[in-house]
Design a protein around this motif. Structure first.
Motif, PDB file in Angstrom:
ATOM      1  N   PHE A 248       0.810  -1.222   0.000  1.00 38.45           N
ATOM      2  CA  PHE A 248       0.000   0.000   0.000  1.00 38.45           C
ATOM      3  C   PHE A 248       0.843   1.272   0.000  1.00 38.45           C
ATOM      4  O   PHE A 248       0.320   2.356   0.253  1.00 38.45           O
ATOM      5  CB  PHE A 248      -0.943   0.008   1.206  1.00 38.45           C
ATOM      6  CG  PHE A 248      -2.146  -0.913   1.067  1.00 38.45           C
ATOM      7  CD1 PHE A 248      -2.406  -1.584  -0.109  1.00 38.45           C
ATOM      8  CD2 PHE A 248      -3.020  -1.089   2.135  1.00 38.45           C
ATOM      9  CE1 PHE A 248      -3.504  -2.430  -0.238  1.00 38.45           C
ATOM     10  CE2 PHE A 248      -4.133  -1.918   2.015  1.00 38.45           C
ATOM     11  CZ  PHE A 248      -4.374  -2.599   0.827  1.00 38.45           C
ATOM     12  N   VAL A 249       2.137   1.152  -0.261  1.00 41.42           N
ATOM     13  CA  VAL A 249       2.979   2.356  -0.388  1.00 41.42           C
ATOM     14  C   VAL A 249       3.471   2.398  -1.834  1.00 41.42           C
ATOM     15  O   VAL A 249       4.377   1.653  -2.219  1.00 41.42           O
ATOM     16  CB  VAL A 249       4.181   2.338   0.591  1.00 41.42           C
ATOM     17  CG1 VAL A 249       5.042   3.596   0.399  1.00 41.42           C
ATOM     18  CG2 VAL A 249       3.701   2.246   2.028  1.00 41.42           C
ATOM     19  N   PHE A 250       2.867   3.219  -2.636  1.00 42.75           N
ATOM     20  CA  PHE A 250       3.180   3.342  -4.063  1.00 42.75           C
ATOM     21  C   PHE A 250       3.298   1.979  -4.738  1.00 42.75           C
ATOM     22  O   PHE A 250       4.155   1.778  -5.592  1.00 42.75           O
ATOM     23  CB  PHE A 250       4.466   4.156  -4.277  1.00 42.75           C
ATOM     24  CG  PHE A 250       4.342   5.570  -3.802  1.00 42.75           C
ATOM     25  CD1 PHE A 250       3.337   6.383  -4.281  1.00 42.75           C
ATOM     26  CD2 PHE A 250       5.220   6.081  -2.856  1.00 42.75           C
ATOM     27  CE1 PHE A 250       3.204   7.691  -3.839  1.00 42.75           C
ATOM     28  CE2 PHE A 250       5.090   7.389  -2.404  1.00 42.75           C
ATOM     29  CZ  PHE A 250       4.074   8.189  -2.898  1.00 42.75           C
TER      30      PHE A 250
ATOM     31  N   VAL B  95       7.823  -4.403   4.921  1.00 38.83           N
ATOM     32  CA  VAL B  95       8.744  -3.329   5.310  1.00 38.83           C
ATOM     33  C   VAL B  95       8.948  -2.453   4.079  1.00 38.83           C
ATOM     34  O   VAL B  95       9.437  -2.916   3.048  1.00 38.83           O
ATOM     35  CB  VAL B  95      10.089  -3.936   5.763  1.00 38.83           C
ATOM     36  CG1 VAL B  95      11.125  -2.850   6.000  1.00 38.83           C
ATOM     37  CG2 VAL B  95       9.893  -4.776   7.013  1.00 38.83           C
ATOM     38  N   THR B  96       8.533  -1.189   4.183  1.00 40.06           N
ATOM     39  CA  THR B  96       8.617  -0.348   2.995  1.00 40.06           C
ATOM     40  C   THR B  96      10.017   0.225   2.797  1.00 40.06           C
ATOM     41  O   THR B  96      10.692   0.601   3.765  1.00 40.06           O
ATOM     42  CB  THR B  96       7.583   0.808   3.050  1.00 40.06           C
ATOM     43  OG1 THR B  96       7.759   1.620   1.899  1.00 40.06           O
ATOM     44  CG2 THR B  96       7.725   1.672   4.284  1.00 40.06           C
ATOM     45  N   SER B  97      10.423   0.320   1.543  1.00 36.20           N
ATOM     46  CA  SER B  97      11.739   0.904   1.235  1.00 36.20           C
ATOM     47  C   SER B  97      11.789   2.377   1.637  1.00 36.20           C
ATOM     48  O   SER B  97      12.860   2.932   1.836  1.00 36.20           O
ATOM     49  CB  SER B  97      12.045   0.762  -0.257  1.00 36.20           C
ATOM     50  OG  SER B  97      11.124   1.500  -1.021  1.00 36.20           O
ATOM     51  N   ALA B  98      10.612   2.992   1.787  1.00 40.81           N
ATOM     52  CA  ALA B  98      10.581   4.408   2.165  1.00 40.81           C
ATOM     53  C   ALA B  98      11.207   4.620   3.542  1.00 40.81           C
ATOM     54  O   ALA B  98      11.785   5.669   3.814  1.00 40.81           O
ATOM     55  CB  ALA B  98       9.138   4.911   2.169  1.00 40.81           C
TER      56      ALA B  98
END
Ligand SMILES: C[S@@+](CC[C@H](N)C(=O)[O-])C[C@H]1O[C@@H](n2cnc3c(N)ncnc32)[C@H](O)[C@@H]1O
Length: 245
Positions: A89-91, A114-117
């Motif tokens: 759900f992050v881009f 775990v988002t790369s952001a």
């Protein structure tokens, strides 16, 4: 009929959640993106079907095609995993896939990743918030900008940390817009390429130099005072009483 939307994390398989690892081990079909690390795909059962729908330049997979394929697979298999880099759900267009599946009567569950952001900066020893330096973080995309479209507005004057995904191609323009918007040209920046993979690399500088940094996608751009930190270095020096200013 159901599909699990699973976050693959930023790279190395040991950053998967336990729930994601279990889903991969029991899936009959795994539909995955281009950026998913081979170490993650290695967890998929050897009898399962792997479908690569990575949207690289020139290959024919549109989002519409992926949605239809997921619906088709959900009708034919019991355990379908849609595996997406980072967090779905992050881009990740996970929301669009969720809606398309639900509209076709398919049940959907999400397994966050775990988002790369956030994991990108931490791989370079950068905390996205840090007492005295940054009171918050904004995650945004540099992708999709055209000549008439301003990528960043209203974020120049803030002291929030900016974490920009898909911004490598537009980095010179992002820097110009942020400076025009009030962010000092001397603001620290860091670009972390391929975080949490064996080819991870970090470049640092200041905002006015962002366009000239030799960097390649996929990468995370961090703008703000925290981008000057490298806590991994600091920890190594902790014995000699080094501290972060
Ligand atoms: C389509 S977005 C997907 C983001 C993903 N859903 C997430 O939560 O990390 C792809 C962008 O994520 C960033 N990215 C993904 N994995 C990365 C990694 N291991 N290192 C650096 N950047 C990464 C890059 O900016 C890349 O262009």
């Amino acid at each position: 009929m159901s599909v699990l939307l699973v976050g693959a994390g930023p790279g190395s398989a040991d950053l998967l959640t336990l729930r994601a690892a279990r889903a991969l081990e029991s899936a009959q079909v795994v539909v995955h993106d281009r950026l998913v690390d081979p170490s993650v795909l290695a967890l998929v059962h050897r009898d399962a079907r792997l479908v690569n729908v990575g949207k690289g330049p020139g290959d024919g997979y549109t989002q519409e095609h992926i949605n239809l394929q997921l619906i088709d697979l959900a009708q034919r298999y019991e355990r379908v995993v849609r595996l997406k880099g980072g967090d779905p759900f992050v881009f990740g267009r996970g929301g669009e896939e969720w809606l398309a599946l639900r509209a076709a009567g398919v049940d959907v569950e999400v397994v966050p990743g775990v988002t790369s952001a956030l994991a990108g900066p931490s791989a370079a020893g950068i905390p996205v918030t840090h007492r005295g330096l940054s009171r918050g973080v904004v995650i945004l995309t540099g992708h999709g900008a055209d000549d008439d479209h301003v990528v960043v507005t209203g974020l120049g004057r803030s002291e929030l940390t900016l974490v920009i995904l898909m911004g490598v191609a537009q980095r010179a323009r992002l820097a110009r817009e942020l400076i025009a918007d009030g962010r000092p040209a001397s603001t620290p920046v860091a670009v972390i390429e391929r975080a949490w993979t064996s080819s991870q690399r970090t470049r640092r500088g200041v905002l006015r130099q962002l366009g000239e940094l030799d960097v390649h996608a996929p990468a995370i751009i961090v703008v703000g005072a925290v981008a000057a930190l490298d806590l991994s270095e600091t920890l190594a020096l902790a014995g000699s009483s080094a501290s972060v200013a």
